[in-house]
Design a protein around this motif. Structure first.
Motif, PDB file in Angstrom:
ATOM      1  N   ARG A  20       0.718  -1.241   0.003  1.00 38.67           N
ATOM      2  CA  ARG A  20       0.004   0.072  -0.110  1.00 38.67           C
ATOM      3  C   ARG A  20       0.831   1.203   0.020  1.00 38.67           C
ATOM      4  NH1 ARG A  20      -4.169   1.857   4.843  1.00 38.67           N
ATOM      5  NH2 ARG A  20      -4.932   3.561   3.750  1.00 38.67           N
ATOM      6  N   LYS A  43      -2.936   6.919 -14.322  1.00 43.06           N
ATOM      7  CA  LYS A  43      -4.275   6.783 -13.486  1.00 43.06           C
ATOM      8  C   LYS A  43      -3.931   6.134 -12.070  1.00 43.06           C
ATOM      9  CE  LYS A  43      -6.918   5.391 -17.577  1.00 43.06           C
ATOM     10  NZ  LYS A  43      -8.280   4.981 -17.917  1.00 43.06           N
ATOM     11  N   GLN A  45      -4.020   4.439  -8.717  1.00 44.00           N
ATOM     12  CA  GLN A  45      -4.072   2.954  -8.202  1.00 44.00           C
ATOM     13  C   GLN A  45      -4.217   2.882  -6.793  1.00 44.00           C
ATOM     14  OE1 GLN A  45      -0.222   1.351  -9.550  1.00 44.00           O
ATOM     15  NE2 GLN A  45      -0.812   1.012 -11.346  1.00 44.00           N
ATOM     16  N   GLU A  46      -5.070   1.830  -6.629  1.00 47.25           N
ATOM     17  CA  GLU A  46      -5.522   1.591  -5.158  1.00 47.25           C
ATOM     18  C   GLU A  46      -5.369   0.107  -4.851  1.00 47.25           C
ATOM     19  OE1 GLU A  46      -9.142   2.932  -4.244  1.00 47.25           O
ATOM     20  OE2 GLU A  46      -8.672   5.055  -4.735  1.00 47.25           O
ATOM     21  N   VAL A  48      -6.401  -3.403  -3.060  1.00 47.87           N
ATOM     22  CA  VAL A  48      -7.473  -4.025  -2.382  1.00 47.87           C
ATOM     23  C   VAL A  48      -6.923  -5.293  -1.536  1.00 47.87           C
ATOM     24  CG1 VAL A  48      -9.781  -5.392  -2.857  1.00 47.87           C
ATOM     25  CG2 VAL A  48      -8.939  -3.520  -4.372  1.00 47.87           C
ATOM     26  N   LYS A  86      -5.365  -8.607  -2.442  1.00 52.94           N
ATOM     27  CA  LYS A  86      -6.033  -9.010  -3.316  1.00 52.94           C
ATOM     28  C   LYS A  86      -5.982  -8.720  -5.024  1.00 52.94           C
ATOM     29  CE  LYS A  86     -11.036 -10.433  -4.696  1.00 52.94           C
ATOM     30  NZ  LYS A  86     -12.306  -9.990  -4.014  1.00 52.94           N
ATOM     31  N   SER A  87      -5.849  -7.333  -5.328  1.00 56.37           N
ATOM     32  CA  SER A  87      -5.569  -6.878  -6.231  1.00 56.37           C
ATOM     33  C   SER A  87      -5.210  -5.240  -6.350  1.00 56.37           C
ATOM     34  CB  SER A  87      -6.728  -6.907  -7.303  1.00 56.37           C
ATOM     35  OG  SER A  87      -7.705  -6.145  -6.809  1.00 56.37           O
ATOM     36  N   ILE A  88      -4.596  -4.909  -7.374  1.00 61.00           N
ATOM     37  CA  ILE A  88      -4.381  -3.480  -7.331  1.00 61.00           C
ATOM     38  C   ILE A  88      -5.232  -2.986  -8.587  1.00 61.00           C
ATOM     39  CG2 ILE A  88      -2.517  -1.739  -7.984  1.00 61.00           C
ATOM     40  CD1 ILE A  88      -0.547  -3.626  -6.608  1.00 61.00           C
ATOM     41  N   VAL A  89      -6.046  -1.837  -8.228  1.00 62.31           N
ATOM     42  CA  VAL A  89      -6.958  -1.356  -9.286  1.00 62.31           C
ATOM     43  C   VAL A  89      -6.534  -0.048  -9.637  1.00 62.31           C
ATOM     44  CG1 VAL A  89      -8.750  -3.071  -8.624  1.00 62.31           C
ATOM     45  CG2 VAL A  89      -8.909  -0.805  -7.614  1.00 62.31           C
ATOM     46  N   GLU A  90      -7.082   0.112 -10.784  1.00 64.61           N
ATOM     47  CA  GLU A  90      -6.820   1.477 -11.566  1.00 64.61           C
ATOM     48  C   GLU A  90      -8.288   2.213 -11.239  1.00 64.61           C
ATOM     49  OE1 GLU A  90      -5.502   1.602 -15.547  1.00 64.61           O
ATOM     50  OE2 GLU A  90      -3.425   1.210 -14.728  1.00 64.61           O
ATOM     51  N   SER A  91      -7.963   3.579 -10.854  1.00 62.83           N
ATOM     52  CA  SER A  91      -9.212   4.483 -10.742  1.00 62.83           C
ATOM     53  C   SER A  91      -9.888   4.607 -12.103  1.00 62.83           C
ATOM     54  CB  SER A  91      -8.753   5.825 -10.082  1.00 62.83           C
ATOM     55  OG  SER A  91      -9.756   6.443  -9.884  1.00 62.83           O
ATOM     56  N   ASP A  92     -11.143   4.792 -11.903  1.00 57.03           N
ATOM     57  CA  ASP A  92     -11.698   4.940 -13.212  1.00 57.03           C
ATOM     58  C   ASP A  92     -12.281   6.616 -13.203  1.00 57.03           C
ATOM     59  OD1 ASP A  92     -13.691   5.077 -11.306  1.00 57.03           O
ATOM     60  OD2 ASP A  92     -15.273   3.552 -12.416  1.00 57.03           O
TER      61      ASP A  92
END
Length: 156
Positions: A20, A43, A45-46, A48, A86-92
């Protein structure tokens, strides 16, 4: 509960918070990046998180959802949980458009697309992740001190 289980839980928390911290620092470093290899602005990233099972399981995965599928007898053997990424997601979120006609990435109207990253919010996330990491270090050290005292008592 095994001798090293407390260490495993604290170590899983430290590892997750380190990820994180790395992602948050990448967001801060790229807050003004207007052009990436994929095209367009950076973008945000966050991370999870998910809880993971650290004990013995007969399930094919170590996710917490596999605990719900186990019998109550097996669940008591796997009461220990940790945390994982769990994952690293990109913001939309849509980019922030600023009028800067001299910028090399400006569009035909003179607007430049910047990432929707608020450095203040990212710094708060960084501080929170650092405090969580420090809490896991304290738990690890407390467990170590308890084990040391236990061994001292057993020697006497």
């Amino acid at each position: 509960m095994g001798f090293f289980d407390g260490y495993d839980v604290a170590a899983s928390g430290m590892s997750a918070q380190r990820t994180r911290i790395n992602i948050t620092s990448a967001n801060i470093a790229n807050a003004k990046t207007t052009h990436t290899e994929e095209g367009g602005p950076y973008k945000k990233q966050e991370v999870v998180f998910e809880d993971i099972l650290l004990g013995k399981t007969n399930a094919k995965d170590n996710s917490a959802s596999s605990l719900d599928k186990m019998s109550p007898k097996d669940q008591t053997e796997v009461a220990l949980r940790g945390v994982g990424v769990k994952s690293i997601v990109e913001s939309d979120a849509k980019p922030v458009m600023r009028f800067e006609p001299q910028h090399p990435d400006a569009n035909e109207e003179g607007y430049v697309a910047y990432p929707d990253i608020n450095p203040v919010i990212e710094m708060v996330n960084m501080i929170e992740a650092m405090r969580s990491y420090e809490s896991n270090v304290a738990a690890f050290n407390t467990h170590k001190n308890i084990d040391t005292k236990t061994l001292d008592i057993l020697k006497a």
